[in-house]
Design a protein around this motif. Structure first.
Motif, PDB file in Angstrom:
ATOM      1  N   TYR A   1      18.200  48.674  38.669  1.00 29.86           N
ATOM      2  CA  TYR A   1      17.593  47.784  39.660  1.00 29.86           C
ATOM      3  C   TYR A   1      16.499  47.996  40.778  1.00 29.86           C
ATOM      4  O   TYR A   1      16.538  48.572  41.402  1.00 29.86           O
ATOM      5  CB  TYR A   1      18.109  45.839  40.232  1.00 29.86           C
ATOM      6  CG  TYR A   1      19.273  45.473  39.390  1.00 29.86           C
ATOM      7  CD1 TYR A   1      19.106  44.728  39.126  1.00 29.86           C
ATOM      8  CD2 TYR A   1      20.594  45.744  40.329  1.00 29.86           C
ATOM      9  CE1 TYR A   1      19.831  43.120  38.157  1.00 29.86           C
ATOM     10  CE2 TYR A   1      21.596  44.681  39.462  1.00 29.86           C
ATOM     11  CZ  TYR A   1      21.260  43.642  38.480  1.00 29.86           C
ATOM     12  OH  TYR A   1      22.082  42.941  38.041  1.00 29.86           O
ATOM     13  N   SER A   2      15.457  47.088  40.443  1.00 28.75           N
ATOM     14  CA  SER A   2      14.053  47.617  40.917  1.00 28.75           C
ATOM     15  C   SER A   2      13.666  46.584  41.584  1.00 28.75           C
ATOM     16  O   SER A   2      13.482  45.192  40.861  1.00 28.75           O
ATOM     17  CB  SER A   2      12.787  47.962  40.460  1.00 28.75           C
ATOM     18  OG  SER A   2      11.787  48.600  41.514  1.00 28.75           O
ATOM     19  N   SER A   3      13.243  46.203  42.877  1.00 26.22           N
ATOM     20  CA  SER A   3      13.411  45.074  43.752  1.00 26.22           C
ATOM     21  C   SER A   3      11.990  44.758  43.194  1.00 26.22           C
ATOM     22  O   SER A   3      10.590  45.474  42.960  1.00 26.22           O
ATOM     23  CB  SER A   3      12.689  45.290  45.354  1.00 26.22           C
ATOM     24  OG  SER A   3      12.914  44.243  46.451  1.00 26.22           O
TER      25      SER A   3
ATOM     26  N   GLY B   1      14.676  40.756  40.850  1.00 29.79           N
ATOM     27  CA  GLY B   1      14.914  42.451  40.749  1.00 29.79           C
ATOM     28  C   GLY B   1      13.646  42.460  39.354  1.00 29.79           C
ATOM     29  O   GLY B   1      13.836  41.560  38.736  1.00 29.79           O
ATOM     30  N   THR B   2      14.149  43.647  38.999  1.00 36.86           N
ATOM     31  CA  THR B   2      13.424  44.102  37.664  1.00 36.86           C
ATOM     32  C   THR B   2      14.607  45.328  37.241  1.00 36.86           C
ATOM     33  O   THR B   2      15.010  46.200  37.558  1.00 36.86           O
ATOM     34  CB  THR B   2      11.630  44.501  37.755  1.00 36.86           C
ATOM     35  OG1 THR B   2      11.250  43.550  38.421  1.00 36.86           O
ATOM     36  CG2 THR B   2      11.695  44.537  36.247  1.00 36.86           C
TER      37      THR B   2
ATOM     38  N   VAL C   1      12.228  37.025  38.935  1.00 39.56           N
ATOM     39  CA  VAL C   1      13.817  36.080  39.147  1.00 39.56           C
ATOM     40  C   VAL C   1      14.635  36.784  38.227  1.00 39.56           C
ATOM     41  O   VAL C   1      14.603  35.872  36.836  1.00 39.56           O
ATOM     42  CB  VAL C   1      13.602  34.403  38.848  1.00 39.56           C
ATOM     43  CG1 VAL C   1      14.671  33.674  39.469  1.00 39.56           C
ATOM     44  CG2 VAL C   1      12.829  33.807  40.141  1.00 39.56           C
ATOM     45  N   LEU C   2      15.682  37.219  38.542  1.00 36.77           N
ATOM     46  CA  LEU C   2      16.677  37.255  37.780  1.00 36.77           C
ATOM     47  C   LEU C   2      18.066  35.531  37.327  1.00 36.77           C
ATOM     48  O   LEU C   2      18.391  35.903  36.782  1.00 36.77           O
ATOM     49  CB  LEU C   2      17.779  38.459  38.285  1.00 36.77           C
ATOM     50  CG  LEU C   2      16.863  39.713  38.532  1.00 36.77           C
ATOM     51  CD1 LEU C   2      17.909  40.702  39.608  1.00 36.77           C
ATOM     52  CD2 LEU C   2      16.722  40.303  36.890  1.00 36.77           C
TER      53      LEU C   2
ATOM     54  N   PRO D   1      26.457  42.472  40.954  1.00 35.02           N
ATOM     55  CA  PRO D   1      25.478  43.224  39.540  1.00 35.02           C
ATOM     56  C   PRO D   1      26.368  43.892  39.165  1.00 35.02           C
ATOM     57  O   PRO D   1      27.483  44.270  39.033  1.00 35.02           O
ATOM     58  CB  PRO D   1      24.815  44.548  41.471  1.00 35.02           C
ATOM     59  CG  PRO D   1      25.467  43.385  42.429  1.00 35.02           C
ATOM     60  CD  PRO D   1      26.881  42.763  42.070  1.00 35.02           C
ATOM     61  N   LYS D   2      25.019  44.030  38.460  1.00 31.85           N
ATOM     62  CA  LYS D   2      25.601  45.035  37.237  1.00 31.85           C
ATOM     63  C   LYS D   2      25.072  46.252  37.202  1.00 31.85           C
ATOM     64  O   LYS D   2      25.631  47.115  36.196  1.00 31.85           O
ATOM     65  CB  LYS D   2      24.615  43.922  35.261  1.00 31.85           C
ATOM     66  CG  LYS D   2      25.093  42.328  35.138  1.00 31.85           C
ATOM     67  CD  LYS D   2      24.799  42.192  33.425  1.00 31.85           C
ATOM     68  CE  LYS D   2      24.858  41.027  33.980  1.00 31.85           C
ATOM     69  NZ  LYS D   2      24.248  40.138  32.087  1.00 31.85           N
TER      70      LYS D   2
END
Length: 531
Positions: free
Chosen positions: A382-384, A526-527, A388-389, A413-414
């Motif tokens: 994850y990158s902030s 996040g991305t 929207v996840l 979280p995955k």
């Protein structure tokens, strides 16, 4: 029965029966034929008119004395055709004819090439035009096209004489000079005794030794102060090496055989170079390349034959390098490691994967382990960001005060990495110092027999919780708070671990149940970055 040739009249034979109808038919034919005839007029043949109207009109347009003319064909000195084309054979008009008829002295034209001097002998040229030609300046000629002369004088001090003479220097004057002796340094040129002018290269630099070679022809153009060489020709190896500077600008630091400057050094070293002192600081700044054999595992290299390339960027007193290992076995991947400042030590070897061993299919990373392509687990982080996840717009409320609260959201979280949590929160009924709090909790993997069930993902949203004295759960990152009675958007980032859920709990700090706190529009952002 016979018939006449012209009018087809019937002519009975002796054996034919003659009847009145035949005579009447012949009479009708004769009557019709005579109807268009005219009586004979004296002197006019059988017509009362000499010509038809059309013929009379045509004759009226012919001038008196005109005759029917056909253009003849001629051969010889002058040829002509029936269509009027006329040509004069070569050599028919001779010099004597030119002189007599055109008033031009043919003997002054020489062999057919007219030069400037011979222009003056053309009798047909008027005085004013000749005066303009005589006044034409040689400067203009040498601007449009270069003059040529072989240089005289000694090395570096050259002189030429142009004919016609150059009257004065002017910007643009061009001269091609055949050098008589090679230069040994800065040089000058003097044209027609007008004064010595510096000779500069195409970049405006003074001539250096050997730049002007004997028996070579150089084109020089005057710029108003000096003569500029038009094109310098290719640089020699010594010229190129002389122009390469080190980082400090002290000089090239190069020779013609080996590249040994501060940018590249030790382009090739002996086999197994530097194995006994393989710390990053042992290598020279720049690039080092050497061969290693299959028995060098003890020195930190992969235990196989290959070539090592070391690139070191910092000075010897510091450590900042990267080392690549290129194996000779194509089934062994390329590896690399870093030399870290200030520890002066190498990191662990890392594999440099390529398209034969890694690929991305439908956004998922797959690895070829030699038996086929297989998915790689956990191949992302994850990158902030503001993407929207997942989200929940539901408004939730509670009057619980710390350490109690109500569960309003849970997220598993995955991947590892950093996420951003945002929400709208507010409080009512407070005294201006009461906050609406949104805490993020993460399980530490223990259970606790407090007054609520152990925190886990099976607990429903809206469950009342009490975290007082809990050691198995802890807040992470920052707390989202708001003192206002109107909704305010708040947000913060959290570091998360794959598979370890986080829980968002809403409460106030009022210490009583007099204040209601609200939350809505919770979003996990996040991305997902694949690697």
């Amino acid at each position: 029965m016979l018939y006449t040739t012209n009018l087809n009249l019937k002519k009975p034979e002796s054996t034919d029966t003659v009847n009145v109808e035949d005579f009447n038919g012949n009479a009708d034919i004769l009557d019709a034929a005579l109807q268009g005839k005219v009586d004979k007029a004296a002197g006019k043949g059988l017509s009362q008119e000499d010509y038809t109207t059309a013929e009379k009109t045509k004759l009226a347009g012919i001038a008196a004395g005109a005759n029917q003319y056909v253009h003849p064909n001629h051969t010889g000195d002058v040829t002509s055709n029936g269509d009027g084309v006329t040509a004069i054979a070569p050599g028919v008009i001779v010099n004597a004819d030119i002189n007599a008829s055109a008033a031009i002295d043919a003997t002054k034209i020489a062999d057919g090439t007219v030069d400037n001097a011979e222009f003056g002998y053309l009798n047909g040229v008027t005085g004013p035009i000749q005066s303009q030609l005589d006044a034409k300046s040689a400067v203009s000629d040498y601007i449009r096209q270069p003059g040529y002369a072989a240089a005289t004088g000694s090395a570096n001090v050259y002189a030429v004489t142009l004919s016609p003479a150059l009257a004065a220097y002017a910007a643009g004057v061009c001269v091609a000079v055949k050098i008589n002796v090679a230069n040994t340094g800065a040089s000058t040129l003097n044209v027609n005794g007008l004064g010595a002018k510096a000779i500069l290269d195409s970049k405006g630099n003074a001539m250096t030794a050997g730049k002007l070679k004997a028996d070579s022809i150089y084109t020089l153009r005057y710029n108003g102060t000096a003569f500029i060489v038009q094109g310098d020709g290719p640089d020699e190896a010594s010229d190129i090496l002389g122009k390469i500077k080190t980082v400090d600008g002290a000089g090239s630091g190069l020779d013609a055989d080996t590249v040994r400057g501060n940018v590249l050094r030790h382009f090739h070293q002996p086999d197994n170079w530097g194995l006994e002192s393989s710390a990053p600081s042992a290598y020279s700044k720049g690039q080092t390349m050497f061969f290693v054999s299959a028995d060098v595992g003890a020195h930190g290299f992969p235990n196989t034959y290959g070539t090592v390339v070391v690139i070191k960027g910092f000075a010897d007193a510091s450590v900042g390098a990267i080392q690549y290992f290129y194996p000779y076995n194509q089934d062994v991947p390329i590896r690399y490691r870093y030399g870290i400042y200030p520890a002066n030590a190498w990191t662990e070897w890392r594999t440099l994967w390529d398209s034969s061993s890694l690929r991305i299919i439908a956004g998922n990373l797959e690895m070829n382990d030699g038996t086929g392509w297989k998915p790689v687990g956990g191949n992302a982080y994850y990158s902030s960001s503001d993407s929207v996840l997942e989200s929940d717009a539901t408004e939730r409320t509670t009057t619980a005060s710390s350490p109690a609260g109500v569960l309003v959201y849970k997220f598993t979280p995955k991947f590892n990495g950093e996420i951003k949590v945002t929400a709208d929160i507010r409080q009512t009924g407070g005294n201006g110092s009461v906050r609406a709090n949104l805490f993020a909790y993460v399980s530490a993997g223990t259970t606790d027999a407090k007054d609520f069930a152990a925190l886990n993902t099976s607990i429903p949203i809206g469950t009342a919780l009490n975290f007082g004295g809990l050691s198995g759960y802890g807040g992470i990152g920052s707390t989202l708070t708001n003192l206002s009675t109107t909704y305010t958007s708040v947000g913060t980032t959290y570091l998360v671990t794959a598979g370890k859920p986080i829980f968002l709990v809403l409460n106030s700090n009022d210490g009583s149940t007099a204040t209601s706190v609200y939350v809505r529009n919770i979003a996990i952002k996040g991305t997902i970055v694949r690697y």
